[in-house]
Design an enzyme around this catalytic site. Structure first.
Site, PDB file in Angstrom:
ATOM      1  N   HIS A  59     -18.305  45.896  26.759  1.00 39.67           N
ATOM      2  CA  HIS A  59     -18.322  44.576  26.095  1.00 39.67           C
ATOM      3  C   HIS A  59     -17.130  43.720  26.529  1.00 39.67           C
ATOM      4  O   HIS A  59     -16.591  42.944  25.734  1.00 39.67           O
ATOM      5  CB  HIS A  59     -18.316  44.721  24.572  1.00 39.67           C
ATOM      6  CG  HIS A  59     -19.517  45.414  24.017  1.00 39.67           C
ATOM      7  ND1 HIS A  59     -20.628  44.743  23.559  1.00 39.67           N
ATOM      8  CD2 HIS A  59     -19.813  46.726  23.858  1.00 39.67           C
ATOM      9  CE1 HIS A  59     -21.534  45.606  23.127  1.00 39.67           C
ATOM     10  NE2 HIS A  59     -21.066  46.830  23.312  1.00 39.67           N
ATOM     11  N   ASN A 101     -25.483  44.928  17.756  1.00 36.83           N
ATOM     12  CA  ASN A 101     -26.043  44.504  19.036  1.00 36.83           C
ATOM     13  C   ASN A 101     -27.241  43.586  18.798  1.00 36.83           C
ATOM     14  O   ASN A 101     -27.706  43.458  17.673  1.00 36.83           O
ATOM     15  CB  ASN A 101     -26.518  45.721  19.842  1.00 36.83           C
ATOM     16  CG  ASN A 101     -25.385  46.424  20.583  1.00 36.83           C
ATOM     17  OD1 ASN A 101     -24.315  45.851  20.789  1.00 36.83           O
ATOM     18  ND2 ASN A 101     -25.615  47.649  20.986  1.00 36.83           N
ATOM     19  N   PHE A 117     -21.711  59.110  24.872  1.00 32.56           N
ATOM     20  CA  PHE A 117     -21.381  57.720  25.191  1.00 32.56           C
ATOM     21  C   PHE A 117     -20.601  57.570  26.498  1.00 32.56           C
ATOM     22  O   PHE A 117     -20.957  56.745  27.343  1.00 32.56           O
ATOM     23  CB  PHE A 117     -20.635  57.073  24.014  1.00 32.56           C
ATOM     24  CG  PHE A 117     -20.496  55.587  24.133  1.00 32.56           C
ATOM     25  CD1 PHE A 117     -21.604  54.755  24.096  1.00 32.56           C
ATOM     26  CD2 PHE A 117     -19.245  54.992  24.272  1.00 32.56           C
ATOM     27  CE1 PHE A 117     -21.476  53.375  24.205  1.00 32.56           C
ATOM     28  CE2 PHE A 117     -19.108  53.608  24.374  1.00 32.56           C
ATOM     29  CZ  PHE A 117     -20.219  52.801  24.336  1.00 32.56           C
ATOM     30  N   HIS A 133     -14.106  47.008  14.417  1.00 31.55           N
ATOM     31  CA  HIS A 133     -14.192  48.445  14.140  1.00 31.55           C
ATOM     32  C   HIS A 133     -15.243  48.676  13.049  1.00 31.55           C
ATOM     33  O   HIS A 133     -15.098  48.137  11.940  1.00 31.55           O
ATOM     34  CB  HIS A 133     -12.823  48.940  13.660  1.00 31.55           C
ATOM     35  CG  HIS A 133     -12.736  50.418  13.472  1.00 31.55           C
ATOM     36  ND1 HIS A 133     -13.833  51.252  13.566  1.00 31.55           N
ATOM     37  CD2 HIS A 133     -11.692  51.227  13.195  1.00 31.55           C
ATOM     38  CE1 HIS A 133     -13.455  52.495  13.352  1.00 31.55           C
ATOM     39  NE2 HIS A 133     -12.163  52.515  13.128  1.00 31.55           N
ATOM     40  N   ARG A 170     -18.326  56.569  16.599  1.00 22.28           N
ATOM     41  CA  ARG A 170     -17.751  55.231  16.764  1.00 22.28           C
ATOM     42  C   ARG A 170     -16.536  55.070  15.865  1.00 22.28           C
ATOM     43  O   ARG A 170     -15.604  54.344  16.199  1.00 22.28           O
ATOM     44  CB  ARG A 170     -18.790  54.155  16.417  1.00 22.28           C
ATOM     45  CG  ARG A 170     -19.945  54.073  17.397  1.00 22.28           C
ATOM     46  CD  ARG A 170     -20.929  52.981  16.974  1.00 22.28           C
ATOM     47  NE  ARG A 170     -20.417  51.650  17.206  1.00 22.28           N
ATOM     48  CZ  ARG A 170     -20.904  50.554  16.624  1.00 22.28           C
ATOM     49  NH1 ARG A 170     -21.893  50.648  15.755  1.00 22.28           N
ATOM     50  NH2 ARG A 170     -20.400  49.373  16.892  1.00 22.28           N
ATOM     51  N   ARG A 217      -5.602  48.972  24.592  1.00 25.28           N
ATOM     52  CA  ARG A 217      -5.952  47.588  24.933  1.00 25.28           C
ATOM     53  C   ARG A 217      -4.928  46.608  24.364  1.00 25.28           C
ATOM     54  O   ARG A 217      -4.547  45.636  25.022  1.00 25.28           O
ATOM     55  CB  ARG A 217      -7.341  47.286  24.360  1.00 25.28           C
ATOM     56  CG  ARG A 217      -8.008  46.076  24.945  1.00 25.28           C
ATOM     57  CD  ARG A 217      -9.453  46.001  24.499  1.00 25.28           C
ATOM     58  NE  ARG A 217      -9.613  45.574  23.130  1.00 25.28           N
ATOM     59  CZ  ARG A 217      -9.585  44.313  22.712  1.00 25.28           C
ATOM     60  NH1 ARG A 217      -9.406  43.350  23.591  1.00 25.28           N
ATOM     61  NH2 ARG A 217      -9.755  44.020  21.443  1.00 25.28           N
TER      62      ARG A 217
HETATM   63 FE1  HDE Z   1     -19.358  50.075  20.819  1.00 25.12          FE
HETATM   64  N1  HDE Z   1     -17.462  50.124  21.594  1.00 25.12           N
HETATM   65  N2  HDE Z   1     -19.492  52.070  21.030  1.00 25.12           N
HETATM   66  N3  HDE Z   1     -21.322  50.044  20.225  1.00 25.12           N
HETATM   67  N4  HDE Z   1     -19.296  48.105  20.691  1.00 25.12           N
HETATM   68  C1  HDE Z   1     -16.693  49.059  21.831  1.00 25.12           C
HETATM   69  O1  HDE Z   1     -14.444  48.917  21.213  1.00 25.12           O
HETATM   70  C2  HDE Z   1     -18.455  52.896  21.213  1.00 25.12           C
HETATM   71  C3  HDE Z   1     -22.139  51.110  20.073  1.00 25.12           C
HETATM   72  C4  HDE Z   1     -20.232  47.288  20.137  1.00 25.12           C
HETATM   73  O2  HDE Z   1     -16.699  42.045  20.638  1.00 25.12           O
HETATM   74  C5  HDE Z   1     -15.294  49.432  22.200  1.00 25.12           C
HETATM   75  O3  HDE Z   1     -12.959  47.262  20.925  1.00 25.12           O
HETATM   76  C6  HDE Z   1     -18.881  54.264  21.116  1.00 25.12           C
HETATM   77  C7  HDE Z   1     -23.317  50.772  19.324  1.00 25.12           C
HETATM   78  C8  HDE Z   1     -19.814  45.924  20.241  1.00 25.12           C
HETATM   79  O4  HDE Z   1     -14.875  43.252  20.614  1.00 25.12           O
HETATM   80  C9  HDE Z   1     -15.302  50.959  22.105  1.00 25.12           C
HETATM   81  C10 HDE Z   1     -20.227  54.220  20.881  1.00 25.12           C
HETATM   82  C11 HDE Z   1     -23.167  49.436  19.029  1.00 25.12           C
HETATM   83  C12 HDE Z   1     -18.578  45.965  20.867  1.00 25.12           C
HETATM   84  C13 HDE Z   1     -16.730  51.242  21.716  1.00 25.12           C
HETATM   85  C14 HDE Z   1     -20.608  52.835  20.829  1.00 25.12           C
HETATM   86  C15 HDE Z   1     -21.920  49.002  19.602  1.00 25.12           C
HETATM   87  C16 HDE Z   1     -18.277  47.334  21.119  1.00 25.12           C
HETATM   88  C17 HDE Z   1     -14.794  48.834  23.472  1.00 25.12           C
HETATM   89  C18 HDE Z   1     -21.203  55.363  20.736  1.00 25.12           C
HETATM   90  C19 HDE Z   1     -24.128  48.548  18.266  1.00 25.12           C
HETATM   91  C20 HDE Z   1     -17.705  44.791  21.236  1.00 25.12           C
HETATM   92  C21 HDE Z   1     -13.802  47.758  23.068  1.00 25.12           C
HETATM   93  C22 HDE Z   1     -20.822  56.320  19.829  1.00 25.12           C
HETATM   94  C23 HDE Z   1     -24.340  48.954  16.911  1.00 25.12           C
HETATM   95  C24 HDE Z   1     -16.891  44.310  20.083  1.00 25.12           C
HETATM   96  C25 HDE Z   1     -13.662  47.902  21.648  1.00 25.12           C
HETATM   97  C26 HDE Z   1     -16.094  43.098  20.475  1.00 25.12           C
HETATM   98  C27 HDE Z   1     -17.079  47.784  21.706  1.00 25.12           C
HETATM   99  C28 HDE Z   1     -17.163  52.491  21.489  1.00 25.12           C
HETATM  100  C29 HDE Z   1     -21.950  52.422  20.640  1.00 25.12           C
HETATM  101  C30 HDE Z   1     -21.479  47.654  19.510  1.00 25.12           C
HETATM  102  C31 HDE Z   1     -14.853  51.708  23.326  1.00 25.12           C
HETATM  103  C32 HDE Z   1     -17.987  55.474  21.266  1.00 25.12           C
HETATM  104  C33 HDE Z   1     -24.465  51.685  18.917  1.00 25.12           C
HETATM  105  C34 HDE Z   1     -20.575  44.685  19.779  1.00 25.12           C
HETATM  106  O5  HDE Z   1     -14.446  51.408  21.109  1.00 25.12           O
END
Ligand code: HDE
Length: 713
Positions: free
Chosen positions: A79, A152, A165, A343, A362, A373
């Site tokens: 993202h 999402n 992931f 978060h 997550r 970061r």
């Molecule tokens: Fe994320 N995801 N994600 N994700 N995600 C990040 O956090 C992660 C997942 C989502 O505009 C990271 O700050 C894991 C689902 C958005 O700043 C990180 C898993 C959904 C954004 C991370 C998922 C999301 C992130 C990278 C699986 C929808 C951007 C930078 C277990 C429900 C937020 C950060 C923004 C960002 C981890 C799966 C949505 C690495 C480990 C499912 C919208 O922490």
């Protein structure tokens, strides 16, 4: 509070007031160093003599350069590419029956928000129009602390367990040896991984659908994805799925447009969001919930904890409980959009987690990633991240600590500090986790209730309109067409036979695969070393519904044309009446009419008045607009119809199913197009009133135009 007082309170955005404490405005001020010393010369380094070396003591040079050398931070691992805006959330009514969350507790209550939308795979500078999932993250600055809904634009996910992931992300990101391709899933490593992971098949249907190429960030739905919990003040809990429904409807572009937009304006979505807000066409979404009582936890054929499943709206309708309006652009991209840290674990009383294993993982990752970061544990003090609710605890120190904690004690319990800060009772808003009963052995094993991998993939595909199904087929043809390994292509086509035979055939045809081999298990290659693979193979489950109309983009046409951008092809001599009538009518509806001409500057209309040109044909393209209007005016058309760029503009709009309004002499330009070979072109409005044009644009595209894709531009 009286209605008047409430209205006055609502008109204010306390988060914006809070941010003002940190804004800096240099207008009318002298330049200084970071120490506040007034600077006299910001042009020349301090040197020994006219042509001599720069002196070590040049503290101004050193400070300026050092700051510059360090002005980048690591981009988000996923993202990275995003755009955001401020706004507010307004509750429709009292939801205390289900949740004690204060921001949902009272009709008309407003809570400041910051929303950030993003693509997933591309780097920070990549194109907005990548075929990709979009992040839809909203931070609510509530009076009870920050609540983040990090969702999402698709309601399910590729994998069921957070453990996978890093593998998923490594597979989709540019390949490790040559860092190619940028912001694209159309490559071997992604499809290699997917072809071995049938649990991804439902999400693949969404990701290959037009949802992955939205027309605007304000024209896409948002979803919390996981099942969360609501908890009321009696301690009763309800399962809940979150939805954002765009007031402008759900609309997308075609893949041909997406690719062209990526070249013409890689900032297309970011610019669109920014301009809409600057023009007062504030993007809006309604907030909805699907609520399931605890006693119904096991009533569905899928597991509520499985993030590869949605609850069809036919089974549990979406109840609309509020509205989000984005009405203010950030002041500084880096300070706000880049530094905001979301978060899913930022909760308020009344909202809690479930045991969805993707969500649970997550909860670790999001704080962890901010540490590298944003450089340490004090990222919550960065202005965009700090809550409007007061913060008091015994956390101390760390890199870049801003808060100056007073007093002698920094521990609890204490007597020296009078026992403060004290723990809040529940009645005082103290957070208590839901008292869920948990029993079990410590195991690493996917639940057998998670093993249906295809039924909702099939449900999604079969719920799409014919046009949408065709788009999915050609999207997968494109993606697999870019895959070099024939094994991967064949394995994927085989996997698709489990979703829908016509889908598999359609894709296979495009790839020249004949005959199709329907693979026999094991289909799933993601299981532990000592496991019996049989325990991990997809289970066939009969879905309770065969079709869910709500899954089609066409189910949410939205209202009106707010935020649409209309191209007006005009040149010197354009008919003033025809031009003005359309421009004004479109503006009144919240759309923007942009004059495009053979040159920049201005043109003279039929009354001799100057009309500002927004773009020359050289600097823009039809793919950046929603519809085209060619006004009357013999002289204007005389110039335009000789210009191949103008002819191509109309043809290309026709190819992309856009509505075209032709007035008077403009028919001469139309006659020059390839599209005019069709004696009965659909969606081309000759000399019709502006209202018909507006009603047409509200439909977005004229998909019934069968010959559109035959246009050779
Ligand atoms: Fe994320 N995801 N994600 N994700 N995600 C990040 O956090 C992660 C997942 C989502 O505009 C990271 O700050 C894991 C689902 C958005 O700043 C990180 C898993 C959904 C954004 C991370 C998922 C999301 C992130 C990278 C699986 C929808 C951007 C930078 C277990 C429900 C937020 C950060 C923004 C960002 C981890 C799966 C949505 C690495 C480990 C499912 C919208 O922490």
């Amino acid at each position: 509070m009286t209605e008047k007082e409430k209205a006055e309170k609502n008109a204010k955005n306390p988060k914006i007031d809070d941010l003002y404490m940190n804004t800096e405005d240099g207008s009318g001020e002298a330049m200084t160093t970071n120490q506040g010393l007034r600077v006299n010369d910001d042009q020349n380094s301090l040197t020994a003599g006219d042509r001599g070396p720069t002196l070590m003591e040049d503290f101004h040079f050193r400070e300026k350069m050092t700051h510059f050398d360090h002005e980048r931070i690591p981009e988000r691992i996923v993202h990275a590419r995003g755009a955001g805006a401020h706004g507010y959330f307004e509750s429709y009514g009292d939801l205390s029956e289900f949740t004690k969350a204060g921001f949902l507790g009272e009709k008309g209550k407003r809570t400041p928000v910051f929303a950030r939308f993003s693509t997933v795979a591309g780097f920070k500078g990549s194109t907005d129009l990548a075929r990709d999932v979009r992040g839809f993250a909203v931070k609510f600055y509530t009076e009870e602390g920050n609540y983040d809904l990090v969702g999402n634009n698709m309601p399910v996910f590729f994998i069921q367990d957070a453990m996978k992931f890093p593998d998923l992300v490594h597979a989709v990101k540019p390949e490790q040896h040559n860092e190619i391709p940028q912001a694209a899933s159309a490559h071997d490593t992604f499809w290699d991984f997917i072809s071995l992971m049938p649990e991804s098949m439902h999400m693949i249907m969404w990701a290959m659908s037009d949802r992955a190429i939205p027309r605007s960030l304000s024209m896409m739905e948002g979803f919390g994805v996981h099942t969360y919990r609501f908890v009321n003040d009696k301690g009763e809990s309800f399962f809940v799925k979150f939805h954002w429904k765009p007031v402008a409807g759900t609309h997308s572009v075609t893949w041909d447009e997406a690719q062209k937009i990526s070249g013409q304006d890689p900032d297309f979505h970011r610019r669109d969001l920014w301009n809409a807000i600057e023009n007062g066409n504030f993007p809006e979404w309604e907030f909805g919930v699907q609520i399931v009582e605890e006693k119904d936890e096991h009533k569905f054929e899928f597991d509520l904890l499985d993030p590869t499943k949605l609850i069809p709206e036919e089974l549990v309708p979406v109840k609309l409980i509020g509205k989000m309006v984005l009405d203010r652009n950030p002041t500084n991209f880096f300070a706000e959009t880049e530094q905001i840290a979301f978060h899913p674990g930022h909760l308020v009383p009344g909202i809690d987690f479930t045991n969805d294993p993707l969500l649970q993982g997550r909860l670790f990752s999001y704080t962890d990633t901010q540490l590298s970061r944003l450089g340490g544990p004090n990222f919550n003090e960065i202005p965009i991240n700090r809550p409007i609710a007061p913060v008091h605890n015994n956390q101390r120190g760390g890199i870049s600590r801003h808060t100056i904690n007073t007093g002698q004690s920094s521990y609890h319990p204490n007597n020296i500090g009078g026992g403060c800060p004290f723990q809040a009772k529940m009645a005082e808003g103290g957070f208590v986790s839901h008292h869920e009963k948990i029993e079990g052995h410590k195991i690493r094993k996917r639940s057998s209730s998670f093993m249906d991998h295809f039924s909702q993939a099939t449900l999604f595909f079969e719920s799409q309109s014919k046009v949408e199904q065709e788009h999915i087929i050609s999207a997968i043809r494109f993606e697999l067409g870019k895959v070099k390994s024939e094994d991967i292509r064949e394995r994927m086509v085989g996997m698709l036979t489990y979703v829908n035979e016509d889908l598999a055939k359609g894709v296979a045809e495009g790839l020249g695969i004949n005959p199709i081999t329907k693979p026999t298990p094991p289909l799933n290659h993601s299981y532990p070393a000592d496991a019996d693979p049989k325990d991990y193979q997809p289970k066939e489950v009969k879905p309770s519904i065969q079709k869910s109309d709500k899954l089609s983009l066409m189910a949410h046409p939205g209202k009106g044309i707010k935020g649409r951008i209309i191209a007006v092809l005009a040149d010197d001599g354009v008919d003033a009446k025809s031009l003005e009538a359309y421009k004004n009518a479109l503006k009144k509806e919240g759309a923007e009419a942009k004059v495009i001409s053979s040159h920049s500057g201005s043109i003279a209309d039929s009354n001799g008045s100057a009309v500002k040109v927004d773009h020359s044909l050289l600097t823009t393209s039809s793919v950046l607009f929603d519809a085209v209007f060619v006004p009357d005016g013999a002289k204007s058309i005389e110039t335009l119809h000789k210009n191949p760029d103008a002819i191509r503009f109309v043809d290309e709009s026709y190819k992309h199913f856009k509505f075209i309004a032709i007035n008077g002499a403009a028919e001469q330009l139309w006659d020059m197009t390839y599209a005019s070979r069709n004696a009965n072109p659909k969606g081309v409005l000759f000399d019709q009133d502006v209202q018909s044009f507006i009603d047409s644009i509200a439909q977005h595209r004229i998909w019934e135009r069968e010959d559109a894709m035959k246009i050779p531009v």
